[in-house]
Design an enzyme around this catalytic site. Structure first.
Site, mmCIF file in Angstrom:
data_model
loop_
_atom_site.group_PDB
_atom_site.id
_atom_site.type_symbol
_atom_site.label_atom_id
_atom_site.label_comp_id
_atom_site.label_asym_id
_atom_site.label_seq_id
_atom_site.Cartn_x
_atom_site.Cartn_y
_atom_site.Cartn_z
ATOM 1 N N LYS A 143 0.915 -1.137 0.075
ATOM 2 C CA LYS A 143 0.009 0.049 -0.017
ATOM 3 C C LYS A 143 0.887 1.131 0.244
ATOM 4 O O LYS A 143 0.746 2.189 -0.712
ATOM 5 C CB LYS A 143 -0.931 0.147 1.109
ATOM 6 C CG LYS A 143 -1.991 -1.140 1.317
ATOM 7 C CD LYS A 143 -2.965 -0.829 2.284
ATOM 8 C CE LYS A 143 -2.281 -0.616 3.802
ATOM 9 N NZ LYS A 143 -1.780 -2.068 4.173
ATOM 10 N N ARG A 150 -9.870 1.275 8.731
ATOM 11 C CA ARG A 150 -9.492 -0.213 8.998
ATOM 12 C C ARG A 150 -10.491 -0.882 9.786
ATOM 13 O O ARG A 150 -10.570 -2.293 9.896
ATOM 14 C CB ARG A 150 -8.301 -0.244 10.287
ATOM 15 C CG ARG A 150 -7.039 -0.693 9.663
ATOM 16 C CD ARG A 150 -5.948 -0.251 10.515
ATOM 17 N NE ARG A 150 -4.880 -1.136 10.535
ATOM 18 C CZ ARG A 150 -3.695 -0.505 9.769
ATOM 19 N NH1 ARG A 150 -3.898 0.804 9.387
ATOM 20 N NH2 ARG A 150 -2.645 -1.247 9.916
ATOM 21 N N ARG A 192 11.284 -5.886 4.287
ATOM 22 C CA ARG A 192 11.290 -4.228 4.394
ATOM 23 C C ARG A 192 12.034 -3.941 5.779
ATOM 24 O O ARG A 192 12.590 -3.073 5.558
ATOM 25 C CB ARG A 192 9.596 -4.133 4.543
ATOM 26 C CG ARG A 192 9.404 -2.615 5.249
ATOM 27 C CD ARG A 192 7.975 -2.202 5.160
ATOM 28 N NE ARG A 192 6.933 -2.721 6.059
ATOM 29 C CZ ARG A 192 5.882 -2.598 6.113
ATOM 30 N NH1 ARG A 192 5.140 -2.209 5.192
ATOM 31 N NH2 ARG A 192 5.211 -3.217 7.022
ATOM 32 N N ARG A 207 10.543 -0.576 12.316
ATOM 33 C CA ARG A 207 9.308 -0.380 13.088
ATOM 34 C C ARG A 207 9.100 -1.617 14.027
ATOM 35 O O ARG A 207 9.618 -2.770 13.928
ATOM 36 C CB ARG A 207 8.045 -0.706 11.919
ATOM 37 C CG ARG A 207 7.940 0.717 11.249
ATOM 38 C CD ARG A 207 6.970 0.541 10.110
ATOM 39 N NE ARG A 207 5.774 -0.244 10.512
ATOM 40 C CZ ARG A 207 4.672 -0.164 9.667
ATOM 41 N NH1 ARG A 207 4.644 0.273 8.738
ATOM 42 N NH2 ARG A 207 3.492 -0.833 10.167
ATOM 43 N N ARG A 222 -1.414 -8.671 13.558
ATOM 44 C CA ARG A 222 -1.876 -7.444 12.730
ATOM 45 C C ARG A 222 -2.407 -8.224 11.553
ATOM 46 O O ARG A 222 -3.570 -7.722 11.155
ATOM 47 C CB ARG A 222 -0.669 -6.784 11.836
ATOM 48 C CG ARG A 222 -0.032 -5.905 13.369
ATOM 49 C CD ARG A 222 1.236 -5.316 12.871
ATOM 50 N NE ARG A 222 1.196 -4.343 11.709
ATOM 51 C CZ ARG A 222 2.392 -4.091 10.765
ATOM 52 N NH1 ARG A 222 3.473 -4.898 10.992
ATOM 53 N NH2 ARG A 222 2.119 -3.272 9.906
HETATM 54 P P1 AMP Z 1 0.422 0.738 9.453
HETATM 55 O O1 AMP Z 1 1.691 1.608 9.150
HETATM 56 O O2 AMP Z 1 -0.866 1.163 8.626
HETATM 57 O O3 AMP Z 1 0.564 -0.815 9.147
HETATM 58 O O4 AMP Z 1 -0.142 1.026 10.994
HETATM 59 C C1 AMP Z 1 0.588 0.698 11.883
HETATM 60 C C2 AMP Z 1 -0.276 0.631 13.299
HETATM 61 O O5 AMP Z 1 -0.802 1.962 13.686
HETATM 62 C C3 AMP Z 1 -1.368 -0.219 13.133
HETATM 63 O O6 AMP Z 1 -0.998 -1.576 13.509
HETATM 64 C C4 AMP Z 1 -2.084 0.240 14.543
HETATM 65 O O7 AMP Z 1 -1.665 0.006 15.569
HETATM 66 C C5 AMP Z 1 -2.187 1.715 14.003
HETATM 67 N N1 AMP Z 1 -2.902 2.285 12.986
HETATM 68 C C6 AMP Z 1 -2.814 2.758 11.761
HETATM 69 N N2 AMP Z 1 -3.968 2.837 11.177
HETATM 70 C C7 AMP Z 1 -4.797 2.804 12.080
HETATM 71 C C8 AMP Z 1 -6.536 2.817 12.075
HETATM 72 N N3 AMP Z 1 -7.018 3.343 10.896
HETATM 73 N N4 AMP Z 1 -7.144 2.574 12.955
HETATM 74 C C9 AMP Z 1 -6.632 2.041 14.258
HETATM 75 N N5 AMP Z 1 -5.205 1.796 14.181
HETATM 76 C C10 AMP Z 1 -4.552 2.225 13.273
#
Ligand code: AMP
Length: 288
Positions: free
Chosen positions: A13, A88, A127, A139, A150
């Site tokens: 993404k 999400r 990554r 991360r 996740r």
């Molecule tokens: P990502 O970079 O999109 O993989 O997000 C990393 C982390 O941020 C996720 O595992 C969640 O803990 C938090 N997070 C990101 N976007 C959301 C969302 N829309 N709703 C809830 N938690 C989020």
């Protein structure tokens, strides 16, 4: 253009969002990035999100909805945005619908990147490796254990969004297992098909225009190059050039004449060569 990119962690993404940003002059709004920045800055939101994120859980809807609501109002999002990592959950999608309606904004499409789960762990590990190689901090949630959590959360909470947006005729699914380049091309193609992005046709028209201008400026080059063209389809290039410009029309006509003469010469020559082939010549001589 207003888009949502949907896909499990490691589906690409972020990469595709960056490419869409470059090509369409819009902004990428990644809730994950924004939350990581908040954690790094130690803001109240960051403090609240830190442990949840580290364990692979979801930050409360209220927090992310507020972040997005404020962010899409900023001037750089006027031309459009890509939501990456948001919504999400179905309640987040409903909240987004509500706030877009309130702000008189329309969502163009939801692009789902479909990938094999078996490939995701390898991708996330890669990554992490690349991040380490760049000397950046990896991360906290890019570990096999957290990824498993996740993914489970994606399956149970985020995947229902596929049905949600499909019902609303917003969903476009792309095979995320193709190469990065191919996925980008496919996204471009489908966005163009629904009229959300300038596509190939527009780009082609631009380059055709440039080519026609060039050939009109260099008729000698056109004439010189044409006889070399395969005699099978001599008129093909000339015909499309004819449609483009009167100058090209003249050059094309001349080229067609030259090609015709050349192919006639080749035909006559080959007849002669046939008649005078070594075998026949020997036979004739033996007869004599
Ligand atoms: P990502 O970079 O999109 O993989 O997000 C990393 C982390 O941020 C996720 O595992 C969640 O803990 C938090 N997070 C990101 N976007 C959301 C969302 N829309 N709703 C809830 N938690 C989020």
């Amino acid at each position: 253009m207003r888009l949502i990119l949907l896909g499990p962690p490691g589906s690409g993404k972020g990469t595709q969002a960056q490419r869409l940003v470059e090509r369409n002059g819009i902004v990428q709004l990644s809730t994950g990035e924004m939350l990581r920045a908040a954690v790094a800055a130690g803001t109240p939101v960051g403090l609240q999100a830190k442990d949840i994120m580290a364990s692979g859980g979801l930050v409360p809807d209220e927090i992310v909805v507020n972040i997005i609501s404020d962010r899409i109002e900023l001037p750089d999002a006027k031309a459009g945005f890509i939501l990456d990592g948001f919504p999400r959950t179905v309640p987040q999608a409903e909240a987004l619908d509500e706030l877009l309606k309130r702000k008189h904004m329309k969502l163009d499409a939801v692009v789902e990147l479909r990938v094999n789960e078996s490939a995701l762990l390898a991708r996330v590990e890669k990554r992490a490796e690349e991040t380490r190689a760049r000397g950046e901090e990896v991360r906290l949630d890019d570990t096999p254990e957290v990824l498993t959590r996740r993914l489970a959360s994606y399956r149970s909470l985020t995947e229902p969004l596929i049905h949600y947006y499909s019902e609303r005729r917003k969903l476009l699914t792309v095979d995320g297992m193709m190469t990065i380049e191919e996925v980008t091309r496919e996204i471009g193609r489908i966005l163009h098909a629904i009229g959300a992005a300038p596509g190939k046709a527009a780009k082609k028209a631009g380059s055709a225009k440039r080519r026609a201008t060039k050939s009109a400026k260099k008729p000698a080059g056109t004439r010189k190059a044409a006889p070399k063209a395969p005699a099978k389809a001599p008129g093909k290039r000339a015909t499309s050039a004819t449609k483009r410009r009167p100058a090209a029309k003249k050059a094309a006509k001349a080229a067609r004449r030259v090609v015709k003469r050349a192919s006639e010469a080749v035909r006559k020559g080959s007849k002669k060569a046939g008649r005078g082939s070594a075998k026949k010549l020997t036979k004739r001589r033996a007869k004599a």
